[in-house]
Write a protein that holds these residues in place. Structure first.
Motif: not given
Lengths: 114, 116
Positions: B39, B43-45
């Motif tokens: 991450q 904040r992308q997973m």
């Protein structure tokens, strides 16, 4: 575009208000999930769904409601928002046909409750 | 209860060096899957790598590899030739193959800083 989309990206609301976070996926994945992410707690599962019209509670379901009338959509509703629900919310989906399939995540919604 | 532990809340590495992030898990299952997610500040997973417990060979994805020790219930992530873009929070996750709910059990994450 194929993928998983969350909306809105950011939301500010007041305590006591109802707010709905949207999640839409184009892969026809059978499984969908809602998480909240807070500092020190990692990712906590709120609700998940194995298929349309099948939902189940996760770790922290209190104060939240979900529905899944169509495979591609999995909205999360806070019926009466509280400050403790200020968080970043992630929606994810997963293919149910093979066990090794990962969860694919949306970009998250940052929700602030004043 | 099944749990995932990442014992290093923060780590740092020099650019171009190698770093290993630790993950241990507790389970009585023999058939399961393990995942590492990244991450970044956006904040992308992002899925980094996955491992099936029945496979003895450690998974690799370019500069990322795992050291899977089934008996020790350990699943560490090695990042070789670290780059500035590797700076992120890294999460380890476990899922048993038994049952049919596809839920993941997550560690609390390791924050990795990459120093130029």
């Amino acid at each position: 575009d194929a993928g998983i989309t969350q909306s809105p990206r950011y939301k500010i609301t007041e305590t006591g208000r109802q707010v709905t976070l949207m999640c839409h996926q184009t892969w026809s994945h059978s499984y969908m999930f809602w998480y909240r992410q807070d500092l020190g707690h990692g990712l906590r599962l709120i609700y998940y769904s194995a298929a349309a019209d099948i939902t189940d509670k996760g770790e922290v379901p209190d104060g939240y409601v979900v529905s899944r009338s169509k495979t591609e959509n999995f909205p999360l509703t806070l019926e009466s928002a509280t400050r403790s629900q200020t968080s970043v919310y992630f929606c994810a989906s997963s293919d149910g046909t093979r066990g090794n399939q990962p969860q694919h995540f949306g970009d998250g919604t940052r929700l602030s409750i004043l | 209860a099944q749990t995932v532990t990442q014992s290093q809340p923060e780590m740092s590495v020099q650019e171009a060096e190698t770093v290993t992030l630790s993950c241990t898990y507790d389970t009585s299952e023999s058939d399961y899957y393990l995942f590492w997610y990244k991450q970044p500040p956006s904040r992308q997973m992002i899925l980094v790598i996955r491992q099936e417990a029945y496979k003895q060979q450690n998974a690799t994805e370019n500069r990322f590899s795992v050291n899977f020790q089934k008996a020790a219930k350990s699943f560490s992530l090695k990042i070789s030739d670290s780059q500035l873009g590797d700076a992120a929070m890294y999460f380890c996750a476990y899922r048993p193959n038994a049952g049919n709910n596809r839920k993941l059990i997550w560690g609390l994450g390791t924050s990795l800083a990459v120093n130029p």
